[in-house]
Design a protein around this motif. Sequence first.
Motif, PDB file in Angstrom:
ATOM      1  N   VAL A   1       0.801  -1.177  -0.016  1.00 22.83           N
ATOM      2  CA  VAL A   1      -0.049  -0.020   0.070  1.00 22.83           C
ATOM      3  C   VAL A   1       0.875   1.537  -0.008  1.00 22.83           C
ATOM      4  CG1 VAL A   1      -1.499   1.500   1.657  1.00 22.83           C
ATOM      5  CG2 VAL A   1      -1.868  -1.251   1.056  1.00 22.83           C
ATOM      6  N   LEU A   2       1.994   1.152   0.866  1.00 22.70           N
ATOM      7  CA  LEU A   2       2.874   2.526   0.994  1.00 22.70           C
ATOM      8  C   LEU A   2       3.395   2.467  -0.568  1.00 22.70           C
ATOM      9  CD1 LEU A   2       4.361   2.323   4.243  1.00 22.70           C
ATOM     10  CD2 LEU A   2       2.874   3.878   3.641  1.00 22.70           C
ATOM     11  N   ALA A   3       3.903   1.241  -0.997  1.00 23.88           N
ATOM     12  CA  ALA A   3       4.639   1.828  -2.422  1.00 23.88           C
ATOM     13  C   ALA A   3       3.655   2.231  -3.561  1.00 23.88           C
ATOM     14  CB  ALA A   3       5.197   0.319  -2.774  1.00 23.88           C
ATOM     15  N   LEU A   4       2.308   1.840  -3.497  1.00 22.42           N
ATOM     16  CA  LEU A   4       1.558   2.294  -4.160  1.00 22.42           C
ATOM     17  C   LEU A   4       1.152   3.744  -4.087  1.00 22.42           C
ATOM     18  CD1 LEU A   4      -1.279  -0.561  -4.691  1.00 22.42           C
ATOM     19  CD2 LEU A   4       0.195   0.332  -6.307  1.00 22.42           C
ATOM     20  N   VAL A   5       1.002   4.336  -2.850  1.00 24.04           N
ATOM     21  CA  VAL A   5       0.882   5.509  -2.528  1.00 24.04           C
ATOM     22  C   VAL A   5       1.915   6.361  -3.179  1.00 24.04           C
ATOM     23  CG1 VAL A   5       0.502   7.586  -0.774  1.00 24.04           C
ATOM     24  CG2 VAL A   5      -0.823   5.172  -0.575  1.00 24.04           C
ATOM     25  N   VAL A   6       3.069   6.020  -2.792  1.00 29.31           N
ATOM     26  CA  VAL A   6       4.253   6.835  -3.194  1.00 29.31           C
ATOM     27  C   VAL A   6       4.407   6.810  -4.787  1.00 29.31           C
ATOM     28  CG1 VAL A   6       6.739   6.853  -3.297  1.00 29.31           C
ATOM     29  CG2 VAL A   6       5.595   6.240  -1.157  1.00 29.31           C
ATOM     30  N   GLY A   7       4.229   5.845  -5.620  1.00 29.04           N
ATOM     31  CA  GLY A   7       4.207   5.834  -6.651  1.00 29.04           C
ATOM     32  C   GLY A   7       3.229   6.628  -7.333  1.00 29.04           C
ATOM     33  N   LEU A   8       1.871   6.484  -6.831  1.00 32.45           N
ATOM     34  CA  LEU A   8       0.660   7.622  -7.333  1.00 32.45           C
ATOM     35  C   LEU A   8       1.152   8.980  -7.090  1.00 32.45           C
ATOM     36  CD1 LEU A   8      -1.748   7.610  -8.513  1.00 32.45           C
ATOM     37  CD2 LEU A   8      -2.944   7.547  -6.294  1.00 32.45           C
ATOM     38  N   GLY A   9       1.831   9.147  -5.887  1.00 29.72           N
ATOM     39  CA  GLY A   9       2.258  10.507  -5.602  1.00 29.72           C
ATOM     40  C   GLY A   9       3.348  11.118  -6.757  1.00 29.72           C
ATOM     41  N   ALA A  10       4.062  10.262  -6.886  1.00 26.28           N
ATOM     42  CA  ALA A  10       5.198  10.577  -7.713  1.00 26.28           C
ATOM     43  C   ALA A  10       4.813  10.749  -9.262  1.00 26.28           C
ATOM     44  CB  ALA A  10       6.364   9.424  -7.843  1.00 26.28           C
ATOM     45  N   THR A  11       3.684   9.874  -9.639  1.00 25.47           N
ATOM     46  CA  THR A  11       3.327  10.095 -11.017  1.00 25.47           C
ATOM     47  C   THR A  11       2.238  11.428 -11.076  1.00 25.47           C
ATOM     48  OG1 THR A  11       3.006   7.620 -11.064  1.00 25.47           O
ATOM     49  CG2 THR A  11       1.621   9.021 -12.450  1.00 25.47           C
ATOM     50  N   VAL A  12       1.524  11.794 -10.130  1.00 23.53           N
ATOM     51  CA  VAL A  12       0.981  12.869 -10.346  1.00 23.53           C
ATOM     52  C   VAL A  12       1.775  14.357 -10.136  1.00 23.53           C
ATOM     53  CG1 VAL A  12      -0.538  14.408  -8.706  1.00 23.53           C
ATOM     54  CG2 VAL A  12      -1.264  11.955  -9.006  1.00 23.53           C
ATOM     55  N   GLY A  13       2.798  14.023  -9.373  1.00 22.32           N
ATOM     56  CA  GLY A  13       4.014  15.156  -9.448  1.00 22.32           C
ATOM     57  C   GLY A  13       4.559  15.466 -10.592  1.00 22.32           C
TER      58      GLY A  13
ATOM     59  N   TYR B   1       4.269  18.702 -13.165  1.00 18.43           N
ATOM     60  CA  TYR B   1       5.403  19.267 -13.660  1.00 18.43           C
ATOM     61  C   TYR B   1       5.260  19.362 -15.241  1.00 18.43           C
ATOM     62  CZ  TYR B   1      10.376  20.309 -14.521  1.00 18.43           C
ATOM     63  OH  TYR B   1      11.453  20.894 -14.946  1.00 18.43           O
ATOM     64  N   ALA B   2       4.879  18.486 -15.800  1.00 19.85           N
ATOM     65  CA  ALA B   2       5.182  18.151 -17.236  1.00 19.85           C
ATOM     66  C   ALA B   2       4.194  19.301 -17.802  1.00 19.85           C
ATOM     67  CB  ALA B   2       4.814  17.024 -17.982  1.00 19.85           C
ATOM     68  N   LEU B   3       2.760  19.273 -17.387  1.00 16.34           N
ATOM     69  CA  LEU B   3       1.847  20.217 -17.854  1.00 16.34           C
ATOM     70  C   LEU B   3       2.331  21.728 -17.410  1.00 16.34           C
ATOM     71  CD1 LEU B   3      -1.605  18.293 -16.550  1.00 16.34           C
ATOM     72  CD2 LEU B   3      -0.460  18.519 -18.819  1.00 16.34           C
ATOM     73  N   ASN B   4       2.724  21.859 -16.298  1.00 16.64           N
ATOM     74  CA  ASN B   4       3.059  23.280 -16.056  1.00 16.64           C
ATOM     75  C   ASN B   4       4.462  23.937 -17.169  1.00 16.64           C
ATOM     76  OD1 ASN B   4       3.256  25.616 -14.755  1.00 16.64           O
ATOM     77  ND2 ASN B   4       4.896  25.048 -13.343  1.00 16.64           N
ATOM     78  N   GLN B   5       5.020  23.005 -17.539  1.00 21.42           N
ATOM     79  CA  GLN B   5       6.127  23.554 -18.607  1.00 21.42           C
ATOM     80  C   GLN B   5       5.496  23.728 -19.981  1.00 21.42           C
ATOM     81  OE1 GLN B   5       9.362  23.863 -17.980  1.00 21.42           O
ATOM     82  NE2 GLN B   5       8.706  23.702 -15.772  1.00 21.42           N
ATOM     83  N   ASN B   6       4.381  23.002 -20.094  1.00 21.15           N
ATOM     84  CA  ASN B   6       3.754  23.139 -21.377  1.00 21.15           C
ATOM     85  C   ASN B   6       2.732  24.119 -21.464  1.00 21.15           C
ATOM     86  OD1 ASN B   6       5.517  21.534 -22.822  1.00 21.15           O
ATOM     87  ND2 ASN B   6       4.371  19.704 -22.235  1.00 21.15           N
TER      88      ASN B   6
END
Length: 161
Positions: free
Chosen positions: A12-24, A28-33
Amino acid sequence: MNPRRKKRLTLVLALVVGLGATVGLLLYALNQNMDLFYTPTELVHGKKDGSKPEIGQRLRIGGMVVEGSVVRDPQSLQVTFDVADVGPAVTIKYDGILPDLFREGQGIVAQGELVNATTIHAHEVLAKHDEEYLPPEVAEAMERTHAPLQYTEEQLQGSAQ
């Protein structure tokens, strides 16, 4: 803690960290474009919140092509023209073929990079298609700038006397 619960907690912790990193990374990519829309007045004086674009920032600008400001280079496709709303004019430099409906006094939207405080090097220029049409961003900015005067009944009756 038993090993089964420990394994679930780790998953569960790995999923939460992975999801957080994906959203971050996505944000970041949307802000650059992201290209922000400005009117010429907002570009020169800043938006109401005081923010002004930085040199080299990608942006979109909309307004009317100033009469007599279109200068074409006879050796290339480079065109330079001014765009204004109710305030100062901003110079647009564009290298390419302009839309068929482009002309002086016409509303346009240009997308490009800010070269200095009042100059934009555009890589795309869009012209409106008929007399009544304004791009949504330009119409909204013009409404904010040219808010209609609101009169009360008393003011209307007072002016009739």
